[in-house]
Design a protein around this motif. Structure first.
Motif, PDB file in Angstrom:
ATOM      1  N   PRO A  57       1.088   5.404  -0.396  1.00 45.51           N
ATOM      2  CA  PRO A  57       0.204   6.558  -0.267  1.00 45.51           C
ATOM      3  C   PRO A  57      -0.130   7.118  -1.652  1.00 45.51           C
ATOM      4  CG  PRO A  57       2.413   7.042   0.557  1.00 45.51           C
ATOM      5  CD  PRO A  57       2.387   5.604   0.201  1.00 45.51           C
ATOM      6  N   ASN A  58      -1.283   7.748  -1.771  1.00 50.95           N
ATOM      7  CA  ASN A  58      -1.707   8.296  -3.063  1.00 50.95           C
ATOM      8  C   ASN A  58      -0.705   9.291  -3.631  1.00 50.95           C
ATOM      9  OD1 ASN A  58      -4.017   6.773  -3.031  1.00 50.95           O
ATOM     10  ND2 ASN A  58      -5.279   8.378  -2.124  1.00 50.95           N
ATOM     11  N   ASP A  59      -0.015  10.005  -2.749  1.00 49.65           N
ATOM     12  CA  ASP A  59       0.917  11.030  -3.203  1.00 49.65           C
ATOM     13  C   ASP A  59       2.368  10.550  -3.175  1.00 49.65           C
ATOM     14  OD1 ASP A  59       1.082  10.856  -0.471  1.00 49.65           O
ATOM     15  OD2 ASP A  59       1.232  13.030  -0.151  1.00 49.65           O
ATOM     16  N   TRP A  60       2.606   9.232  -3.291  1.00 44.02           N
ATOM     17  CA  TRP A  60       3.955   8.703  -3.192  1.00 44.02           C
ATOM     18  C   TRP A  60       4.864   9.250  -4.284  1.00 44.02           C
ATOM     19  CZ3 TRP A  60       6.755   5.921  -6.723  1.00 44.02           C
ATOM     20  CH2 TRP A  60       6.057   5.388  -7.804  1.00 44.02           C
TER      21      TRP A  60
ATOM     22  N   ASP B 232       4.739  12.205  -5.746  1.00 35.54           N
ATOM     23  CA  ASP B 232       5.108  13.577  -5.392  1.00 35.54           C
ATOM     24  C   ASP B 232       6.176  13.582  -4.301  1.00 35.54           C
ATOM     25  OD1 ASP B 232       3.249  14.530  -7.214  1.00 35.54           O
ATOM     26  OD2 ASP B 232       1.662  14.744  -5.688  1.00 35.54           O
ATOM     27  N   LYS B 233       6.007  12.688  -3.328  1.00 37.87           N
ATOM     28  CA  LYS B 233       6.977  12.618  -2.237  1.00 37.87           C
ATOM     29  C   LYS B 233       8.338  12.143  -2.742  1.00 37.87           C
ATOM     30  CE  LYS B 233       3.687  12.049   1.509  1.00 37.87           C
ATOM     31  NZ  LYS B 233       3.208  11.215   2.601  1.00 37.87           N
TER      32      LYS B 233
ATOM     33  N   ASP C  80       0.847  -1.187   0.000  1.00 34.09           N
ATOM     34  CA  ASP C  80       0.000   0.000   0.000  1.00 34.09           C
ATOM     35  C   ASP C  80       0.882   1.237   0.000  1.00 34.09           C
ATOM     36  OD1 ASP C  80      -2.440  -1.346   0.032  1.00 34.09           O
ATOM     37  OD2 ASP C  80      -2.394  -1.564   2.216  1.00 34.09           O
TER      38      ASP C  80
END
Length: 172
Positions: free
Chosen positions: A132-135, A137-138, A130
């Motif tokens: 994160p949705n913003d992986w 961007d990170k 799993d």
């Protein structure tokens, strides 16, 4: 631990070695398969394989006529067969060693199935990860930070620390 018998396809499409390649192509199209197991020519003989690659490389690329070419002229022989009790790791190693994508599964001389690299992938016991949705961007922020900040005196915000952690996981 999964074995070949747990993941193999038991509905195998076969063809005679004396059949014309045009018949093989029609069988492959109608059954939507990428390979056919070639039946033993004689009792006690070995199975062979006819793959889409055989047809394209040994027939089409050489401008041979599929209505006048027999399966035995372009099939893979001898053919590596695997036992149903073989582990997925062991069959994957055989596929690597012999540069195979699939093999007939034979038990006590009888064809019982076929196993492919797709079967291995689709049935591997892999835990989903799993993210994160913003992986993305990170990770991008971590890459920018890594490029712009070289020394220990760089100030890292909490968000950058998370991004740097993602970057380190991706690099691992």
């Amino acid at each position: 631990m999964l074995t070949v018998s747990d993941i193999m396809t038991t509905d195998v499409v076969t063809i005679r070695s004396s059949a014309k390649v045009a018949q093989a192509i029609a069988l492959m199209q109608s059954h939507r398969v990428r390979a056919l197991v070639v039946e033993k020519a004689v009792k006690g003989g070995a199975h062979s394989m006819l793959t889409e690659r055989d047809i394209v490389y040994k027939l089409t690329a050489q401008d041979k006529d599929p209505t006048h070419t027999m399966v035995c002229e372009i099939m893979n022989t001898p053919c590596i067969v695997v036992e149903p009790t073989l582990s997925l790791t062991a069959v994957a190693k055989q596929f690597l060693e012999f540069d195979l994508q699939r093999a007939p599964v034979v038990e006590e001389g009888q064809l019982v199935g076929i196993v492919s690299i797709r079967d291995i992938i689709m049935n591997s016991n892999v835990e989903p990860v799993d993210l994160p949705n913003d992986w993305a961007d990170k990770a991008e922020a971590a890459l920018r930070h890594k490029r712009l900040c070289w020394g220990e005196d760089c100030q890292i915000t909490e968000e950058s620390e998370v991004a740097l952690g993602v970057l380190e996981e991706l690099n691992a």
